[in-house]
Design a protein around this motif. Structure first.
Motif, short mmCIF file in Angstrom:
data_model
loop_
_atom_site.label_atom_id
_atom_site.label_comp_id
_atom_site.label_asym_id
_atom_site.label_seq_id
_atom_site.Cartn_x
_atom_site.Cartn_y
_atom_site.Cartn_z
N LEU A 79 0.82 -1.22 0.00
CA LEU A 79 0.00 0.00 0.00
C LEU A 79 0.85 1.27 0.00
CD1 LEU A 79 -3.17 -0.73 2.15
CD2 LEU A 79 -3.14 0.56 0.04
N PRO A 80 1.87 1.39 0.89
CA PRO A 80 2.72 2.60 0.84
C PRO A 80 3.44 2.76 -0.49
CG PRO A 80 3.05 1.43 2.92
CD PRO A 80 2.20 0.54 2.06
N GLU A 111 1.02 4.23 -2.88
CA GLU A 111 0.82 5.66 -2.57
C GLU A 111 2.02 6.48 -3.07
OE1 GLU A 111 -2.00 6.88 -1.52
OE2 GLU A 111 -2.78 4.83 -1.47
N ALA A 155 1.67 6.94 -6.72
CA ALA A 155 0.63 7.93 -7.03
C ALA A 155 1.13 9.36 -6.78
CB ALA A 155 -0.62 7.64 -6.20
N GLU A 156 1.92 9.55 -5.72
CA GLU A 156 2.46 10.89 -5.43
C GLU A 156 3.50 11.30 -6.47
OE1 GLU A 156 4.08 10.57 -1.50
OE2 GLU A 156 2.11 10.04 -0.66
N TYR A 168 -13.48 2.88 -2.29
CA TYR A 168 -12.62 3.76 -3.07
C TYR A 168 -13.43 4.37 -4.21
CZ TYR A 168 -8.58 5.56 -5.62
OH TYR A 168 -7.68 6.39 -6.23
N ASP A 220 -5.84 5.35 -10.35
CA ASP A 220 -6.94 4.89 -9.48
C ASP A 220 -7.05 3.37 -9.51
OD1 ASP A 220 -8.08 7.36 -8.40
OD2 ASP A 220 -8.54 7.83 -10.48
N ARG A 228 -4.44 2.05 -7.05
CA ARG A 228 -4.77 2.32 -5.65
C ARG A 228 -5.95 1.46 -5.19
NH1 ARG A 228 -5.45 8.33 -4.11
NH2 ARG A 228 -5.56 7.35 -2.07
N THR A 269 -6.01 -1.31 -2.16
CA THR A 269 -7.04 -1.15 -1.11
C THR A 269 -7.81 -2.46 -0.94
OG1 THR A 269 -7.28 1.18 -1.70
CG2 THR A 269 -9.10 0.18 -0.47
#
Ligand code: NI
Length: 476
Positions: free
Chosen positions: A211-212, A215, A218-219, A331, A339, A342, A346
């Motif tokens: 998950l991190p 993220e 995505a960042e 989500y 998306d 992510r 999720t």
């Protein structure tokens, strides 16, 4: 200057996939102006099943795919149980959920680290990292080193998820334990403990690493929230029943139109498969799969795919983790390349946490099988979810044997060709308008295609007609 590029094959599963795109300069930006997604092989499993004992269906249809065989097995037994009018013991429901869950976790981890991430990070100068591609890789050295360490860890986690699935599935891939009426494996305490041992390693990996990392991706690549939207209609058949019967699944069924926050029910009788652009007999176009046929017609004018074009109430629908997480309410940020990644992560965490709870519900002394009565004639439908989206099986039994069988895979929804009205499928739609900085290194196209998880893992050939063929080996 307009030119056409083909990616063939993009995948070796769910029907080998070929993507053909037309690239042109519009308003000064080189971009995709037309896209065609094609299944490059005839599947024909539906024809193999005709005349067979219905109870062969789960074993045979599992062989459609080596990545999601568990989902085919589960769809087949649901389909047969619907036809037989039979129920299964609650223990069997839980053990099937655990097998299916293990396959999802395995599939999601494999997809992110081994199939998708190499498009974004700098890796060693060896396949699958395309070290000779000078594309926008934005991670720093330290971040890339960490991601590479996680990649190697993911290979180990992928193996453990496979071993976990085999505890109640018998083996992975192609678990032999499913049969209409239940499951053949016994819920011995030592197996439950072993399953929990695997989950105790997988859950922290998903929560604290996968998950991190998603993220961070995505960042680092926020522009991919605006790339690869597609049709943005979302469809989930639902999966992982949490109680007896089919009314209470962990991942509910539903549809969403154009990113709406309103989730609606759907009518499965409104599913139709068009074949105007597929190599199938035009006489079968627009049929619901309950009445569907698999009658090849090749060559055929205007056709370019071995996939039919499934539509719900006449519209294309995207299926997969984003559709499921949107329908479940977990989500709902948007529909895009990023998306999809992510939502998939999720879902992996939600499922792993639920699986821990299911282990506690197993009755070690309980039944796992209830023998069904086979009817001479009946029809059945089995709707469930594979890792990469909604999966449906339909059967018709006559004289005690299968007289008809139809399968609609997730990839058929996502990678469908144009329908009878000329409307593109979700992947075709998602590629339109995306910028292509360098036609020799079309990384943007690959990032979008892979976000759908079409099981790509072998090699991609990039060909430009009229020029020398360029072959980019992604994985050997
Ligand atoms: Ni598959």
């Amino acid at each position: 200057m307009e030119f056409t590029m083909s990616f063939d094959p993009v995948t070796r599963i769910e029907g080998h996939m070929r993507i053909e795109i037309k690239v042109d300069r519009v308003s000064g930006v080189q971009q995709v102006v037309e896209a065609k997604a094609a299944g490059a092989l005839f599947r024909g499993f539906e024809r193999i099943l005709i005349g067979r004992d219905p109870r062969d269906a789960q074993h045979i249809t599992e062989r459609i795919c080596g990545v999601c065989p568990t989902a085919h097995g589960l769809a087949a037994v649901r389909c047969l149980e619907d036809a037989f009018g039979s129920a299964i013991p609650d223990n069997a429901r839980i053990l099937r959920n655990l097998c299916g869950g293990a396959n999802f976790l395995d599939s999601h981890i494999l997809h992110f680290y081994l199939l998708a991430l190499p498009d974004y990070m700098e890796g060693p100068a060896m396949p699958p990292w395309q070290a000779d591609w000078k594309v926008d890789r934005r991670f720093g050295k330290a971040q890339s080193d960490t991601l590479l360490a996680h990649y190697l860890q993911a290979v180990e986690m992928h193996r453990k998820a496979h071993e976990m699935g085999a505890l109640f599935g018998g083996k992975v891939p192609h678990p032999p334990a499913f049969l209409p009426g239940g499951i053949t494996t016994s819920p011995r305490q030592e197996r439950i403990d072993a399953f929990r041992g695997y989950l105790d390693e997988l859950l922290p990996f998903i929560r604290d690493v996968y998950l991190p990392d998603v993220e961070l991706l995505a960042e680092t690549y926020p522009d991919y929230y605006a790339i690869g939207r597609g049709s943005a209609n979302l469809l989930a058949f639902g999966a992982f029943d949490e109680g007896p019967g089919t009314s209470n699944p962990l991942l509910p069924a539903g549809i969403v139109h154009a990113e709406s926050r309103v989730v609606e029910n759907f009518d499965h009788t409104a599913i139709r498969e068009d074949v105007a652009h597929s190599w199938f007999d035009d006489a079968d176009s627009g049929l619901n799969p309950a009445a569907g046929r698999t009658q090849a017609q090749h060559p055929k004018a205007g056709a370019y795919s071995w996939l039919k074009a499934p539509r719900l109430a006449g519209k294309p629908f995207e299926v997969g983790p984003l559709a499921r997480m949107w329908v479940s309410g977990d989500y709902q940020r948007g529909v895009s390349t990023m998306d999809r990644h992510r939502a998939r992560a999720t879902e992996a965490l939600k499922l792993a946490e639920a699986m821990l709870g299911w282990l506690d519900q197993i009755d070690t002394a309980g039944e796992v099988y209830s023998e069904p009565t086979l009817p001479a004639s009946a029809t059945g439908m089995g709707l469930t979810e594979a890792g990469r989206g909604a999966l449906g099986h339909w059967c018709r039994i006559e004289g005690g044997v299968l007289a008809g069988y139809q399968v609609i895979t997730p990839t058929a929804w996502n990678a469908s060709p144009r329908d009878d009205a000329g409307v593109p499928g979700p992947i075709e739609e998602s590629l339109l308008g995306i910028p292509v900085a360098d036609a020799d290194q079309p990384i943007e196209v690959m990032r979008v295609i892979r976000s759908f998880d079409p099981c790509l893992d072998c090699a991609t050939h990039v060909l430009q007609p009229g020029k020398e063929a360029r072959v980019h080996i992604l994985r050997q």
